[in-house]
Structures are given as structure tokens and as C-alpha cells.
Design an enzyme around this catalytic site. Sequence first.
Site, PDB file in Angstrom:
ATOM      1  N   HIS A 105       0.841  -1.209   0.000  1.00 28.60           N
ATOM      2  CA  HIS A 105       0.000   0.000   0.000  1.00 28.60           C
ATOM      3  C   HIS A 105       0.880   1.264   0.000  1.00 28.60           C
ATOM      4  CE1 HIS A 105      -3.310   2.711   1.329  1.00 28.60           C
ATOM      5  NE2 HIS A 105      -2.340   3.276   2.021  1.00 28.60           N
ATOM      6  N   GLU A 106       1.918   1.256   0.822  1.00 26.36           N
ATOM      7  CA  GLU A 106       2.809   2.434   0.869  1.00 26.36           C
ATOM      8  C   GLU A 106       3.520   2.622  -0.474  1.00 26.36           C
ATOM      9  OE1 GLU A 106       2.144   4.362   3.139  1.00 26.36           O
ATOM     10  OE2 GLU A 106       1.183   2.936   4.479  1.00 26.36           O
TER      11      GLU A 106
ATOM     12  N   HIS B  39       1.448   4.501  -2.816  1.00 31.22           N
ATOM     13  CA  HIS B  39       1.608   5.964  -2.712  1.00 31.22           C
ATOM     14  C   HIS B  39       2.830   6.446  -3.500  1.00 31.22           C
ATOM     15  CE1 HIS B  39      -1.682   6.570  -0.015  1.00 31.22           C
ATOM     16  NE2 HIS B  39      -1.156   5.891   0.988  1.00 31.22           N
TER      17      HIS B  39
ATOM     18  N   HIS C 118       2.820   9.207  -6.701  1.00 35.06           N
ATOM     19  CA  HIS C 118       3.696  10.374  -6.907  1.00 35.06           C
ATOM     20  C   HIS C 118       4.416  10.283  -8.245  1.00 35.06           C
ATOM     21  CE1 HIS C 118       3.461  12.670  -3.151  1.00 35.06           C
ATOM     22  NE2 HIS C 118       3.221  11.514  -2.566  1.00 35.06           N
TER      23      HIS C 118
HETATM   24 ZN   LIG Z   1      -2.117   5.246   2.636  1.00 37.35          ZN
END
Ligand SMILES: [Zn+2]
Length: 239
Positions: free
Chosen positions: A110-111, A114, A118
Amino acid sequence: MYYGYGRGYGYGMGFDPLYILVIIMAILCMVASARVSSVYKKYARIRSMSGLTGAQTAMEILRRNGITDVTVAHVSGNLTDHYDPKRRMVCLSDATYGSCSVAAVGVAAHECGHVLQHYTGYIPIRIRSAIVPAANIGSKAGIPIILLGFFLSFSPLVTIGIWVFSLAVIFQLVTLPVEFNASHRALVMLEQYGILGHEEITHSRKVLSAAAMTYVASAASAVVQLFRLVLIYGRRGND
Ligand SMILES: [Zn+2]
């Protein structure tokens, strides 16, 4: 102009029906965060077949996507996992970094979701990053400004306070697509790269969905608070 909301609904007598909704929302936030802890704990006990730790999962996802300038770091704390775009660091917590559970692998992916947001210029995360400073001010200063304007009977200050607080609410709302999209990316990559099997994916999905619910609860709570502020102070401010 006074619309009589306060009189009609008893605000003048110290009874505030929307306050009950604010309290219900606060309870929902607590329930959502208790649930994410318990769901995480449950799936933290299930080891993934691949045997990759959270950190190894993150490194593998970054490598697969050709991302070489992002590092994976260990941070202390419970459920403190996040991506730090300034330092280009995927920060994984104690329970995630070295664990090979389906929960840890899901959170690590999940990270990385992110990170990819970006890298691909995903619009909601760009909006979110742009309003972070304003939203921080809004969440701290919005209500004090409104109260000050109210007690000074200076309606422009009340209006400014409501707008400032609105920025914090917008931030919470923009966070929703950002979080759902990061989880979606995570699950697709875990399956595509063969890091988790089909059943393991459903376990990770449960962890990520529980985490997403905390964002939904706090966004709903912020919307209710804003609605209440507009009804109480916005209309009086416009007297
Ligand atoms: Zn998150």
C-alpha cells in the site's frame, strides 16, 4: 439576515441536535481505528507463502517499477507506516518491516502504491500534497477563528474561520481517493508479481479495507462538523 435556525431547533436554549451526530461520528472513528488494529492483529498471524517481509516486498515492488531513488526504512511505532515523498522513503513500522505476514506485505505494498501515485502524477495526491500546509492551519485555527469572530460579533471573521476549516475538510475528502487507489494498486501488484496467492490477497484486502474505513469515518466526521459550524455560526455571522 437571521433564518431562525437556532430558535426553531433549540440552539438558543443550549440544545444542539447536530452535536449528537458529531458524537456519533467520533464514536465511529474510534470503532474504525479499533477495528483496523484487531484486523491487522488477526492477519499478522498468517505468514505469506512467499516468505517476503514487508521491507522485501516494498523493495521488490520498487525494483519492478524501475524506481531506484526511493529507500525503504524502519520506523518505530504501531501502524505508523507511511511514504515520505520529501525524503523519498517508504517508512515501515515495527509490525510491518521485518514481518512476512499477509498483513505486513499488504501494508508495505500500500505504501508503495503511494510512491507510484507520486511517480505517475496521480491528480488527487497532487491536490492533497498542495493543500497540506493550508489544511494543517485549517484544522488547528479554523474553530478558534470562528469562535473569536462570534464573540466579537464580527461576521467576516466567522466567514474566514469557516473557509479555513473547510480546507481541512477538503483535505480529508481528497485523502479518500488517494487511500483507496493506493490499496487498489497494492493488491494488483501483489497478485501480478506473484508476491501473494489468491487467498492471501483476500486477507490483505481485509486489512487494507479496514484501514480505509478509518479515513472514511474521519472524513464523514469532518463534514458533519463543518455542516454544524455553518448552521450555527455561518448564519448568525450573517445577521
Ligand atoms: Zn495510505
